[in-house]
Scaffold this motif. Structure first.
Motif, PDB file in Angstrom:
ATOM      1  N   MET A 129      18.456  13.670  -0.538  1.00  0.00           N
ATOM      2  CA  MET A 129      18.563  13.911  -1.981  1.00  0.00           C
ATOM      3  C   MET A 129      17.212  14.343  -2.552  1.00  0.00           C
ATOM      4  SD  MET A 129      21.745  12.839  -2.333  1.00  0.00           S
ATOM      5  CE  MET A 129      21.898  12.663  -4.075  1.00  0.00           C
ATOM      6  N   GLY A 130      16.555  15.277  -1.918  1.00  0.00           N
ATOM      7  CA  GLY A 130      15.230  15.668  -2.364  1.00  0.00           C
ATOM      8  C   GLY A 130      14.198  14.714  -1.806  1.00  0.00           C
ATOM      9  N   ASN A 131      13.511  13.994  -2.683  1.00  0.00           N
ATOM     10  CA  ASN A 131      12.468  13.071  -2.239  1.00  0.00           C
ATOM     11  C   ASN A 131      13.003  11.723  -1.757  1.00  0.00           C
ATOM     12  OD1 ASN A 131      10.513  14.936  -2.897  1.00  0.00           O
ATOM     13  ND2 ASN A 131      10.247  14.136  -4.969  1.00  0.00           N
ATOM     14  N   VAL A 132      14.255  11.435  -2.058  1.00  0.00           N
ATOM     15  CA  VAL A 132      14.838  10.147  -1.698  1.00  0.00           C
ATOM     16  C   VAL A 132      16.091  10.370  -0.851  1.00  0.00           C
ATOM     17  CG1 VAL A 132      15.893   8.030  -2.599  1.00  0.00           C
ATOM     18  CG2 VAL A 132      13.970   9.056  -3.801  1.00  0.00           C
ATOM     19  N   GLN A 133      16.227   9.548   0.158  1.00  0.00           N
ATOM     20  CA  GLN A 133      17.380   9.624   1.043  1.00  0.00           C
ATOM     21  C   GLN A 133      18.352   8.501   0.676  1.00  0.00           C
ATOM     22  OE1 GLN A 133      16.731   8.327   5.198  1.00  0.00           O
ATOM     23  NE2 GLN A 133      17.225  10.445   5.722  1.00  0.00           N
ATOM     24  N   LEU A 134      19.631   8.826   0.656  1.00  0.00           N
ATOM     25  CA  LEU A 134      20.671   7.831   0.444  1.00  0.00           C
ATOM     26  C   LEU A 134      21.210   7.441   1.810  1.00  0.00           C
ATOM     27  CD1 LEU A 134      22.429   6.332  -1.646  1.00  0.00           C
ATOM     28  CD2 LEU A 134      23.996   8.269  -1.529  1.00  0.00           C
ATOM     29  N   ASN A 160       0.822  -1.214   0.000  1.00  0.00           N
ATOM     30  CA  ASN A 160       0.000   0.000   0.000  1.00  0.00           C
ATOM     31  C   ASN A 160       0.852   1.258   0.000  1.00  0.00           C
ATOM     32  OD1 ASN A 160      -2.531  -1.171  -0.122  1.00  0.00           O
ATOM     33  ND2 ASN A 160      -2.670  -1.420   2.090  1.00  0.00           N
ATOM     34  N   SER A 161       1.859   1.298  -0.865  1.00  0.00           N
ATOM     35  CA  SER A 161       2.704   2.482  -1.000  1.00  0.00           C
ATOM     36  C   SER A 161       3.368   2.455  -2.363  1.00  0.00           C
ATOM     37  CB  SER A 161       3.783   2.516   0.082  1.00  0.00           C
ATOM     38  OG  SER A 161       4.636   3.626  -0.104  1.00  0.00           O
ATOM     39  N   ARG A 162       3.503   3.620  -2.941  1.00  0.00           N
ATOM     40  CA  ARG A 162       4.247   3.772  -4.190  1.00  0.00           C
ATOM     41  C   ARG A 162       5.381   4.764  -4.010  1.00  0.00           C
ATOM     42  NH1 ARG A 162      -0.779   4.486  -8.367  1.00  0.00           N
ATOM     43  NH2 ARG A 162      -1.690   2.442  -8.023  1.00  0.00           N
ATOM     44  N   VAL A 163       5.660   5.104  -2.772  1.00  0.00           N
ATOM     45  CA  VAL A 163       6.625   6.160  -2.490  1.00  0.00           C
ATOM     46  C   VAL A 163       7.940   5.557  -1.994  1.00  0.00           C
ATOM     47  CG1 VAL A 163       7.072   8.254  -1.164  1.00  0.00           C
ATOM     48  CG2 VAL A 163       4.745   7.751  -1.934  1.00  0.00           C
ATOM     49  N   ILE A 164       8.965   5.597  -2.852  1.00  0.00           N
ATOM     50  CA  ILE A 164      10.302   5.183  -2.443  1.00  0.00           C
ATOM     51  C   ILE A 164      10.938   6.364  -1.711  1.00  0.00           C
ATOM     52  CG2 ILE A 164      12.623   4.550  -3.228  1.00  0.00           C
ATOM     53  CD1 ILE A 164      11.266   3.086  -5.563  1.00  0.00           C
ATOM     54  N   VAL A 165      11.368   6.120  -0.483  1.00  0.00           N
ATOM     55  CA  VAL A 165      11.931   7.199   0.330  1.00  0.00           C
ATOM     56  C   VAL A 165      13.426   7.046   0.571  1.00  0.00           C
ATOM     57  CG1 VAL A 165       9.735   7.759   1.452  1.00  0.00           C
ATOM     58  CG2 VAL A 165      11.256   6.051   2.486  1.00  0.00           C
ATOM     59  N   GLN A 166      13.969   5.870   0.240  1.00  0.00           N
ATOM     60  CA  GLN A 166      15.365   5.643   0.590  1.00  0.00           C
ATOM     61  C   GLN A 166      15.980   4.558  -0.278  1.00  0.00           C
ATOM     62  OE1 GLN A 166      16.525   3.319   4.265  1.00  0.00           O
ATOM     63  NE2 GLN A 166      16.658   5.426   5.026  1.00  0.00           N
ATOM     64  N   ILE A 167      17.273   4.724  -0.549  1.00  0.00           N
ATOM     65  CA  ILE A 167      18.098   3.687  -1.147  1.00  0.00           C
ATOM     66  C   ILE A 167      19.216   3.409  -0.154  1.00  0.00           C
ATOM     67  CG2 ILE A 167      19.628   3.073  -3.057  1.00  0.00           C
ATOM     68  CD1 ILE A 167      17.973   5.110  -4.755  1.00  0.00           C
ATOM     69  N   GLY A 168      19.361   2.159   0.246  1.00  0.00           N
ATOM     70  CA  GLY A 168      20.372   1.783   1.229  1.00  0.00           C
ATOM     71  C   GLY A 168      21.528   1.057   0.579  1.00  0.00           C
ATOM     72  N   PHE A 170      10.270   1.918   1.439  1.00  0.00           N
ATOM     73  CA  PHE A 170       8.963   2.520   1.246  1.00  0.00           C
ATOM     74  C   PHE A 170       8.414   2.959   2.597  1.00  0.00           C
ATOM     75  CE2 PHE A 170       9.576  -0.381  -2.234  1.00  0.00           C
ATOM     76  CZ  PHE A 170       9.009   0.252  -3.328  1.00  0.00           C
ATOM     77  N   MET A 171       7.814   4.120   2.656  1.00  0.00           N
ATOM     78  CA  MET A 171       7.120   4.575   3.856  1.00  0.00           C
ATOM     79  C   MET A 171       5.727   3.957   3.821  1.00  0.00           C
ATOM     80  SD  MET A 171       7.634   6.265   6.598  1.00  0.00           S
ATOM     81  CE  MET A 171       9.121   7.168   6.188  1.00  0.00           C
ATOM     82  N   ILE A 172       5.361   3.306   4.899  1.00  0.00           N
ATOM     83  CA  ILE A 172       4.073   2.609   4.938  1.00  0.00           C
ATOM     84  C   ILE A 172       3.373   2.901   6.264  1.00  0.00           C
ATOM     85  CG2 ILE A 172       4.777   0.760   3.375  1.00  0.00           C
ATOM     86  CD1 ILE A 172       4.552  -0.178   6.931  1.00  0.00           C
ATOM     87  N   LYS A 173       2.141   2.424   6.344  1.00  0.00           N
ATOM     88  CA  LYS A 173       1.361   2.418   7.589  1.00  0.00           C
ATOM     89  C   LYS A 173       0.957   0.977   7.841  1.00  0.00           C
ATOM     90  CE  LYS A 173      -0.384   7.031   6.865  1.00  0.00           C
ATOM     91  NZ  LYS A 173      -1.509   7.890   6.583  1.00  0.00           N
ATOM     92  N   GLU A 174       0.649   0.647   9.091  1.00  0.00           N
ATOM     93  CA  GLU A 174       0.195  -0.705   9.435  1.00  0.00           C
ATOM     94  C   GLU A 174       1.247  -1.760   9.103  1.00  0.00           C
ATOM     95  OE1 GLU A 174      -2.521  -0.857  11.156  1.00  0.00           O
ATOM     96  OE2 GLU A 174      -3.132   1.215  10.750  1.00  0.00           O
TER      97      GLU A 174
END
Length: 151
Positions: A69-74, A8-16, A102-106
Protein backbone atom coordinates in the motif's frame (compact mmCIF):
# COMPACT_ATOMS: atom_id res chain seq x y z
CA UNK A 1 10.53 17.55 20.23
CA UNK A 2 12.73 14.72 21.45
CA UNK A 3 15.39 13.53 19.07
CA UNK A 4 15.38 9.95 20.28
CA UNK A 5 12.58 7.74 21.48
CA UNK A 6 12.67 4.38 23.20
CA UNK A 7 12.56 2.72 19.78
CA UNK A 8 15.19 3.74 17.24
CA UNK A 9 12.65 3.90 14.42
CA UNK A 10 9.78 6.13 13.40
CA UNK A 11 8.94 4.20 10.26
CA UNK A 12 5.78 2.08 10.34
CA UNK A 13 6.10 -0.46 7.54
CA UNK A 14 3.20 -2.80 8.19
CA UNK A 15 -0.22 -3.24 9.74
CA UNK A 16 -1.05 -6.84 10.62
CA UNK A 17 -4.62 -8.14 10.79
CA UNK A 18 -5.51 -11.55 12.20
CA UNK A 19 -8.33 -13.29 10.31
CA UNK A 20 -10.20 -16.59 10.39
CA UNK A 21 -10.49 -17.00 6.59
CA UNK A 22 -7.58 -15.55 4.63
CA UNK A 23 -9.19 -16.39 1.27
CA UNK A 24 -12.36 -14.42 2.00
CA UNK A 25 -10.65 -11.44 3.62
CA UNK A 26 -7.98 -11.27 0.89
CA UNK A 27 -10.74 -11.17 -1.71
CA UNK A 28 -12.60 -8.46 0.20
CA UNK A 29 -9.49 -6.25 0.33
CA UNK A 30 -8.70 -6.97 -3.33
CA UNK A 31 -12.25 -5.94 -4.28
CA UNK A 32 -12.07 -2.81 -2.12
CA UNK A 33 -8.72 -1.74 -3.56
CA UNK A 34 -9.31 -2.86 -7.14
CA UNK A 35 -6.22 -5.07 -7.17
CA UNK A 36 -5.48 -8.72 -7.77
CA UNK A 37 -5.92 -10.97 -4.74
CA UNK A 38 -2.46 -11.97 -3.48
CA UNK A 39 -1.57 -15.62 -3.12
CA UNK A 40 -1.25 -16.60 0.53
CA UNK A 41 1.60 -18.77 1.79
CA UNK A 42 2.51 -20.62 4.99
CA UNK A 43 5.14 -19.28 7.37
CA UNK A 44 8.19 -21.52 7.64
CA UNK A 45 8.27 -24.59 9.84
CA UNK A 46 10.11 -24.49 13.17
CA UNK A 47 13.32 -25.94 11.73
CA UNK A 48 13.70 -22.84 9.55
CA UNK A 49 11.75 -20.18 11.48
CA UNK A 50 13.05 -21.04 15.00
CA UNK A 51 9.82 -19.60 16.41
CA UNK A 52 9.68 -18.92 20.14
CA UNK A 53 6.46 -18.08 21.97
CA UNK A 54 7.05 -16.72 25.49
CA UNK A 55 10.60 -18.07 25.32
CA UNK A 56 9.59 -21.63 24.43
CA UNK A 57 9.98 -23.33 21.03
CA UNK A 58 6.75 -23.19 19.05
CA UNK A 59 5.72 -25.12 15.96
CA UNK A 60 2.97 -22.60 15.25
CA UNK A 61 2.51 -21.50 11.67
CA UNK A 62 0.22 -19.10 9.88
CA UNK A 63 -1.03 -18.35 6.40
CA UNK A 64 0.10 -14.89 5.29
CA UNK A 65 -1.05 -12.61 2.47
CA UNK A 66 0.36 -9.16 1.75
CA UNK A 67 -1.00 -6.03 0.08
CA UNK A 68 1.60 -3.37 -0.74
CA UNK A 69 0.00 0.00 0.00
CA UNK A 70 2.77 2.44 -0.84
CA UNK A 71 4.89 2.99 2.26
CA UNK A 72 2.89 0.58 4.41
CA UNK A 73 2.17 -3.08 3.84
CA UNK A 74 -1.10 -4.70 4.90
CA UNK A 75 -0.51 -8.21 6.24
CA UNK A 76 -3.33 -10.72 6.68
CA UNK A 77 -2.61 -13.56 9.12
CA UNK A 78 -4.62 -16.77 9.54
CA UNK A 79 -3.04 -18.79 12.37
CA UNK A 80 -3.01 -22.53 12.74
CA UNK A 81 -4.17 -24.09 16.04
CA UNK A 82 -0.75 -24.24 17.74
CA UNK A 83 0.11 -21.71 20.49
CA UNK A 84 1.22 -18.33 19.12
CA UNK A 85 0.51 -14.64 19.51
CA UNK A 86 -1.73 -14.90 16.43
CA UNK A 87 -3.78 -17.80 17.88
CA UNK A 88 -4.06 -16.06 21.27
CA UNK A 89 -5.28 -12.88 19.60
CA UNK A 90 -7.88 -14.69 17.49
CA UNK A 91 -9.13 -16.75 20.44
CA UNK A 92 -9.27 -13.84 22.90
CA UNK A 93 -10.03 -10.79 20.74
CA UNK A 94 -11.44 -12.17 17.51
CA UNK A 95 -10.44 -10.86 14.12
CA UNK A 96 -8.81 -7.46 13.86
CA UNK A 97 -5.66 -5.37 13.97
CA UNK A 98 -2.97 -7.41 15.70
CA UNK A 99 0.11 -5.22 15.28
CA UNK A 100 1.90 -2.34 13.68
CA UNK A 101 5.43 -3.10 12.53
CA UNK A 102 8.60 -1.03 12.54
CA UNK A 103 11.75 -1.72 10.54
CA UNK A 104 14.69 -1.64 12.93
CA UNK A 105 18.36 -2.55 13.27
CA UNK A 106 20.00 -4.35 16.20
CA UNK A 107 17.02 -6.52 17.15
CA UNK A 108 18.37 -7.78 20.47
CA UNK A 109 19.28 -4.26 21.66
CA UNK A 110 15.82 -2.94 20.73
CA UNK A 111 14.08 -5.80 22.57
CA UNK A 112 16.16 -5.15 25.71
CA UNK A 113 15.34 -1.42 25.65
CA UNK A 114 11.63 -2.10 25.25
CA UNK A 115 11.66 -4.68 28.04
CA UNK A 116 13.32 -2.12 30.36
CA UNK A 117 10.23 0.03 29.72
CA UNK A 118 7.79 -2.74 30.66
CA UNK A 119 7.18 -3.94 27.09
CA UNK A 120 7.60 -7.72 27.04
CA UNK A 121 8.76 -9.95 24.19
CA UNK A 122 5.95 -12.33 23.23
CA UNK A 123 7.11 -14.12 20.11
CA UNK A 124 10.11 -14.08 17.83
CA UNK A 125 11.37 -15.96 14.83
CA UNK A 126 13.19 -15.89 11.53
CA UNK A 127 11.99 -15.47 7.97
CA UNK A 128 13.78 -15.57 4.64
CA UNK A 129 16.13 -12.57 4.78
CA UNK A 130 15.44 -11.42 8.33
CA UNK A 131 13.84 -11.87 11.70
CA UNK A 132 10.85 -10.57 13.64
CA UNK A 133 9.74 -10.01 17.21
CA UNK A 134 6.31 -9.21 18.65
CA UNK A 135 6.34 -6.99 21.72
CA UNK A 136 3.42 -6.62 24.14
CA UNK A 137 2.78 -2.87 24.09
CA UNK A 138 -0.98 -3.16 24.58
CA UNK A 139 -0.95 -1.38 27.95
CA UNK A 140 1.04 1.57 26.64
CA UNK A 141 0.09 1.73 22.93
CA UNK A 142 -3.19 -0.25 22.79
CA UNK A 143 -1.75 -2.53 20.09
CA UNK A 144 1.19 -4.92 19.78
CA UNK A 145 4.25 -3.81 17.89
CA UNK A 146 6.35 -5.99 15.65
CA UNK A 147 10.01 -5.36 15.07
CA UNK A 148 11.36 -6.38 11.67
CA UNK A 149 15.06 -6.62 10.91
CA UNK A 150 16.19 -7.50 7.42
CA UNK A 151 19.69 -8.72 6.70
Amino acid sequence: MKDKGILNSRVIVQIGIVVRDIEAVSQAYADLLGVEKPQWFWTDEYEKAHTEFYGQPSHARAKLAFFDMGNVQLELIEPDEKPSTWRDFLDNCGEGVHHIAFMIKEMDDEIKKLERHGMRLIQRGDYEGGRYAYIDTREQLKVLIELLENF
